[in-house]
Scaffold this motif. Structure first.
Motif, PDB file in Angstrom:
ATOM      1  N   PHE A  49      89.736   0.159 -12.795  1.00 53.59           N
ATOM      2  CA  PHE A  49      88.839  -0.647 -13.734  1.00 53.59           C
ATOM      3  C   PHE A  49      88.173  -1.404 -12.824  1.00 53.59           C
ATOM      4  CE2 PHE A  49      92.736   0.814 -15.937  1.00 53.59           C
ATOM      5  CZ  PHE A  49      92.063   1.364 -17.196  1.00 53.59           C
ATOM      6  N   SER A  50      86.829  -1.595 -12.815  1.00 51.77           N
ATOM      7  CA  SER A  50      85.908  -2.611 -12.192  1.00 51.77           C
ATOM      8  C   SER A  50      85.024  -3.076 -13.072  1.00 51.77           C
ATOM      9  CB  SER A  50      85.522  -1.763 -10.768  1.00 51.77           C
ATOM     10  OG  SER A  50      84.644  -0.732 -11.485  1.00 51.77           O
ATOM     11  N   VAL A  51      84.594  -4.297 -12.658  1.00 50.42           N
ATOM     12  CA  VAL A  51      83.381  -4.808 -13.224  1.00 50.42           C
ATOM     13  C   VAL A  51      82.509  -5.515 -12.112  1.00 50.42           C
ATOM     14  CG1 VAL A  51      82.525  -6.773 -14.489  1.00 50.42           C
ATOM     15  CG2 VAL A  51      84.706  -5.577 -15.458  1.00 50.42           C
ATOM     16  N   ILE A  52      81.104  -5.175 -12.205  1.00 48.36           N
ATOM     17  CA  ILE A  52      80.310  -5.803 -11.216  1.00 48.36           C
ATOM     18  C   ILE A  52      79.257  -6.609 -11.756  1.00 48.36           C
ATOM     19  CG2 ILE A  52      78.456  -5.394  -9.665  1.00 48.36           C
ATOM     20  CD1 ILE A  52      80.009  -2.561  -8.992  1.00 48.36           C
ATOM     21  N   TYR A  53      78.929  -8.021 -11.364  1.00 50.40           N
ATOM     22  CA  TYR A  53      78.090  -8.649 -11.984  1.00 50.40           C
ATOM     23  C   TYR A  53      77.113  -8.855 -10.598  1.00 50.40           C
ATOM     24  CZ  TYR A  53      75.526 -12.573 -13.946  1.00 50.40           C
ATOM     25  OH  TYR A  53      74.488 -13.424 -14.271  1.00 50.40           O
ATOM     26  N   ARG A  54      75.667  -8.438 -11.003  1.00 52.07           N
ATOM     27  CA  ARG A  54      74.631  -8.937  -9.946  1.00 52.07           C
ATOM     28  C   ARG A  54      73.680  -9.894 -10.523  1.00 52.07           C
ATOM     29  NH1 ARG A  54      73.086  -5.009  -6.351  1.00 52.07           N
ATOM     30  NH2 ARG A  54      74.305  -3.389  -7.316  1.00 52.07           N
ATOM     31  N   ILE A  55      73.610 -10.628  -9.454  1.00 47.18           N
ATOM     32  CA  ILE A  55      72.948 -11.902  -9.525  1.00 47.18           C
ATOM     33  C   ILE A  55      71.482 -11.722  -9.450  1.00 47.18           C
ATOM     34  CG2 ILE A  55      72.457 -14.344  -8.602  1.00 47.18           C
ATOM     35  CD1 ILE A  55      75.394 -14.382  -7.949  1.00 47.18           C
ATOM     36  N   SER A  56      70.576 -12.014 -10.370  1.00 48.87           N
ATOM     37  CA  SER A  56      69.284 -11.823 -10.105  1.00 48.87           C
ATOM     38  C   SER A  56      68.559 -12.865  -9.256  1.00 48.87           C
ATOM     39  CB  SER A  56      68.505 -11.950 -11.725  1.00 48.87           C
ATOM     40  OG  SER A  56      68.761 -10.781 -12.373  1.00 48.87           O
ATOM     41  N   ARG A  57      67.728 -12.658  -8.436  1.00 50.80           N
ATOM     42  CA  ARG A  57      67.058 -13.764  -7.811  1.00 50.80           C
ATOM     43  C   ARG A  57      65.832 -14.428  -8.384  1.00 50.80           C
ATOM     44  NH1 ARG A  57      68.001 -14.173  -2.312  1.00 50.80           N
ATOM     45  NH2 ARG A  57      69.190 -12.765  -1.401  1.00 50.80           N
ATOM     46  N   ARG A  58      65.704 -15.556  -8.214  1.00 50.65           N
ATOM     47  CA  ARG A  58      64.696 -16.200  -9.037  1.00 50.65           C
ATOM     48  C   ARG A  58      63.366 -16.015  -8.472  1.00 50.65           C
ATOM     49  NH1 ARG A  58      66.957 -22.277 -10.371  1.00 50.65           N
ATOM     50  NH2 ARG A  58      68.781 -21.630 -11.412  1.00 50.65           N
ATOM     51  N   ASN A  59      62.193 -16.173  -8.897  1.00 50.47           N
ATOM     52  CA  ASN A  59      60.826 -16.048  -8.450  1.00 50.47           C
ATOM     53  C   ASN A  59      60.688 -14.751  -7.608  1.00 50.47           C
ATOM     54  OD1 ASN A  59      60.215 -18.655  -9.248  1.00 50.47           O
ATOM     55  ND2 ASN A  59      61.164 -19.536  -7.363  1.00 50.47           N
ATOM     56  N   GLN A  60      61.084 -13.629  -8.377  1.00 52.75           N
ATOM     57  CA  GLN A  60      61.118 -12.203  -7.642  1.00 52.75           C
ATOM     58  C   GLN A  60      59.560 -11.959  -7.841  1.00 52.75           C
ATOM     59  OE1 GLN A  60      63.931 -10.634  -6.355  1.00 52.75           O
ATOM     60  NE2 GLN A  60      62.458  -8.728  -5.491  1.00 52.75           N
ATOM     61  N   VAL A  61      58.794 -11.892  -6.694  1.00 52.01           N
ATOM     62  CA  VAL A  61      57.535 -11.342  -6.951  1.00 52.01           C
ATOM     63  C   VAL A  61      56.970  -9.803  -7.075  1.00 52.01           C
ATOM     64  CG1 VAL A  61      55.077 -11.526  -5.559  1.00 52.01           C
ATOM     65  CG2 VAL A  61      56.803 -13.248  -5.297  1.00 52.01           C
ATOM     66  N   VAL A  62      57.848  -9.230  -6.043  1.00 56.69           N
ATOM     67  CA  VAL A  62      57.768  -7.577  -6.250  1.00 56.69           C
ATOM     68  C   VAL A  62      58.822  -7.023  -6.957  1.00 56.69           C
ATOM     69  CG1 VAL A  62      56.756  -7.356  -3.871  1.00 56.69           C
ATOM     70  CG2 VAL A  62      59.241  -7.430  -4.138  1.00 56.69           C
ATOM     71  N   PRO A  63      58.678  -6.009  -7.788  1.00 56.70           N
ATOM     72  CA  PRO A  63      59.820  -5.201  -8.536  1.00 56.70           C
ATOM     73  C   PRO A  63      60.932  -5.129  -7.758  1.00 56.70           C
ATOM     74  CG  PRO A  63      57.640  -4.038  -8.972  1.00 56.70           C
ATOM     75  CD  PRO A  63      57.474  -5.023  -7.735  1.00 56.70           C
ATOM     76  N   ALA A  64      62.000  -5.315  -8.327  1.00 56.12           N
ATOM     77  CA  ALA A  64      63.433  -5.191  -7.672  1.00 56.12           C
ATOM     78  C   ALA A  64      63.596  -3.813  -7.325  1.00 56.12           C
ATOM     79  CB  ALA A  64      64.421  -5.860  -8.605  1.00 56.12           C
ATOM     80  N   PRO A  65      64.215  -3.226  -6.398  1.00 53.04           N
ATOM     81  CA  PRO A  65      64.440  -2.032  -5.968  1.00 53.04           C
ATOM     82  C   PRO A  65      65.562  -1.207  -6.815  1.00 53.04           C
ATOM     83  CG  PRO A  65      65.231  -3.211  -4.269  1.00 53.04           C
ATOM     84  CD  PRO A  65      64.615  -4.093  -5.091  1.00 53.04           C
ATOM     85  N   GLU A  66      65.810  -0.071  -6.836  1.00 51.83           N
ATOM     86  CA  GLU A  66      66.852   0.470  -7.564  1.00 51.83           C
ATOM     87  C   GLU A  66      68.231   0.251  -6.949  1.00 51.83           C
ATOM     88  OE1 GLU A  66      68.319   4.878  -9.430  1.00 51.83           O
ATOM     89  OE2 GLU A  66      66.645   4.670  -8.067  1.00 51.83           O
ATOM     90  N   PHE A  67      69.098  -0.298  -7.472  1.00 54.54           N
ATOM     91  CA  PHE A  67      70.674  -0.309  -6.991  1.00 54.54           C
ATOM     92  C   PHE A  67      71.446   0.511  -7.540  1.00 54.54           C
ATOM     93  CE2 PHE A  67      68.569  -4.583  -6.769  1.00 54.54           C
ATOM     94  CZ  PHE A  67      68.616  -4.734  -5.275  1.00 54.54           C
ATOM     95  N   VAL A  68      72.123   1.291  -6.727  1.00 52.20           N
ATOM     96  CA  VAL A  68      73.413   2.072  -7.071  1.00 52.20           C
ATOM     97  C   VAL A  68      74.530   1.300  -7.345  1.00 52.20           C
ATOM     98  CG1 VAL A  68      72.547   4.086  -5.804  1.00 52.20           C
ATOM     99  CG2 VAL A  68      74.156   2.667  -4.914  1.00 52.20           C
ATOM    100  N   PRO A  69      75.296   1.612  -8.398  1.00 50.10           N
ATOM    101  CA  PRO A  69      76.684   0.749  -8.558  1.00 50.10           C
ATOM    102  C   PRO A  69      77.849   1.195  -7.868  1.00 50.10           C
ATOM    103  CG  PRO A  69      76.475   2.496 -10.254  1.00 50.10           C
ATOM    104  CD  PRO A  69      75.414   2.637  -9.430  1.00 50.10           C
ATOM    105  N   SER A  70      77.620   0.891  -6.429  1.00 50.28           N
ATOM    106  CA  SER A  70      78.530   1.095  -5.447  1.00 50.28           C
ATOM    107  C   SER A  70      79.733   0.117  -5.604  1.00 50.28           C
ATOM    108  CB  SER A  70      77.973   1.247  -4.162  1.00 50.28           C
ATOM    109  OG  SER A  70      78.733   1.373  -3.129  1.00 50.28           O
ATOM    110  N   GLN A  71      81.118   0.375  -5.481  1.00 52.17           N
ATOM    111  CA  GLN A  71      81.879  -0.437  -5.214  1.00 52.17           C
ATOM    112  C   GLN A  71      82.238  -1.018  -3.983  1.00 52.17           C
ATOM    113  OE1 GLN A  71      85.484   1.456  -7.039  1.00 52.17           O
ATOM    114  NE2 GLN A  71      84.850   1.624  -8.891  1.00 52.17           N
ATOM    115  N   PRO A  72      82.236  -2.233  -3.704  1.00 53.67           N
ATOM    116  CA  PRO A  72      81.975  -2.558  -2.077  1.00 53.67           C
ATOM    117  C   PRO A  72      83.487  -2.219  -1.437  1.00 53.67           C
ATOM    118  CG  PRO A  72      81.206  -4.467  -3.821  1.00 53.67           C
ATOM    119  CD  PRO A  72      81.615  -3.383  -4.668  1.00 53.67           C
ATOM    120  N   ASP A  73      84.621  -2.248  -2.420  1.00 55.79           N
ATOM    121  CA  ASP A  73      85.978  -2.037  -1.631  1.00 55.79           C
ATOM    122  C   ASP A  73      85.672  -0.661  -0.739  1.00 55.79           C
ATOM    123  OD1 ASP A  73      88.719  -2.316  -1.376  1.00 55.79           O
ATOM    124  OD2 ASP A  73      88.989  -0.452  -2.632  1.00 55.79           O
TER     125      ASP A  73
END
Length: 272
Positions: free
Chosen positions: A248-272
């Protein structure tokens, strides 16, 4: 990618994993653990931004049984740098503690401090997302009462490779309210031997609520291999102790402030 090509790619990937598992089982004596274990993973990720820097921190615990008999804890974190659009380097480290769940009051059986360098390549092919991860680890161990068990070492190196696939089901990409499947196989190599030290197979499903929160639940089989030996005129073949676990895993992704260009697509990869 056409529907036929996509189907062939999926079938080929499944066949490779099945063949690898069959070969490993044929070459070793498999000893299954009858208990179903459980892993719990919580991760906070800072994705690479305009200056390419990112990072993550993670807490994880594991239990010998289902929601009971906890024996293993780890804390880790690292910094990452996006070398290119789908190519990321990471430098990270962590602390790992293993205890006897039958007597936690005695303290850890061993603790490990680990440092690693990692390269991750992500490939997008229509709906199917594929990730190749290469990791080199440096590991320092401390044993209870400072007694090193036979066959163990205070310092070890290890090499890992993971092939991970992701398939969003209700959207073409990973956006808000996306249901997805994830499957991976990871192999571990130890230069001291046995060279093929571990194999980890995962299959699960997840849900991305929004750009911040993603949850996953699945099954992982982890098989640890011991070397073959020849002692006192007796040959002992390589053995493999395998255990099934719920994850069971939970991932929280922090958004960057003042993002000028659209954020790229991120896959929900587990860092472990």
């Amino acid at each position: 990618m056409s529907a036929r090509s996509y189907l062939l790619s999926s079938v080929f990937t499944a066949a490779v994993w099945a063949a690898g598992s069959s070969v490993a089982q044929a070459q070793t004596n498999a000893i299954p653990d009858p208990r179903l274990g459980s892993w719990f993973v919580g991760t906070v990720v800072l994705p690479g931004g305009p200056k390419h820097w990112g990072g993550y921190v993670e807490l994880q615990s594991r239990a010998n049984g289902t929601f009971r008999q906890f024996f293993y804890y780890e804390t880790k974190g690292g910094v990452s740098y996006d070398l290119a659009k789908n190519f990321t380097f990471m430098l990270a480290g962590g602390r790992y503690s293993t205890s006897d769940y039958r007597d936690l009051s005695e303290g850890p059986l061993n603790t490990e401090k680990r440092l690693w360098e990692q390269l991750t390549l992500t490939h997008y092919s229509a709906r199917l997302k594929m990730e190749h991860r290469y990791r080199v680890e440096q590991r320092w161990f401390t044993f209870r009462d400072d007694v090193v068990p036979a066959g163990s070492f205070r310092y070890r190196n290890r090499i890992r490779y993971r092939f991970n696939t992701f398939l969003p089901l209700n959207h073409a990409t990973f956006v808000d309210k996306t249901v997805f499947l994830s499957v991976y196989d990871e192999v571990f190599f130890n230069p001291r031997g046995p060279f093929f030290e571990r194999n980890r197979v995962y299959a699960g499903a997840g849900y991305q609520f929004d750009k911040h929160f993603t949850v996953q639940a699945g099954w992982v089989n982890q098989a640890n291999y011991t070397p073959a030996s020849y002692r006192q005129n007796t040959f002992v073949p390589q053995t493999n102790i395998a255990k099934n676990n719920l994850v069971f895993s939970v991932i929280y992704r922090i958004s960057r402030r003042n993002q000028v260009v659209p954020a790229p697509e991120f896959v929900p990869s587990q860092p472990d």
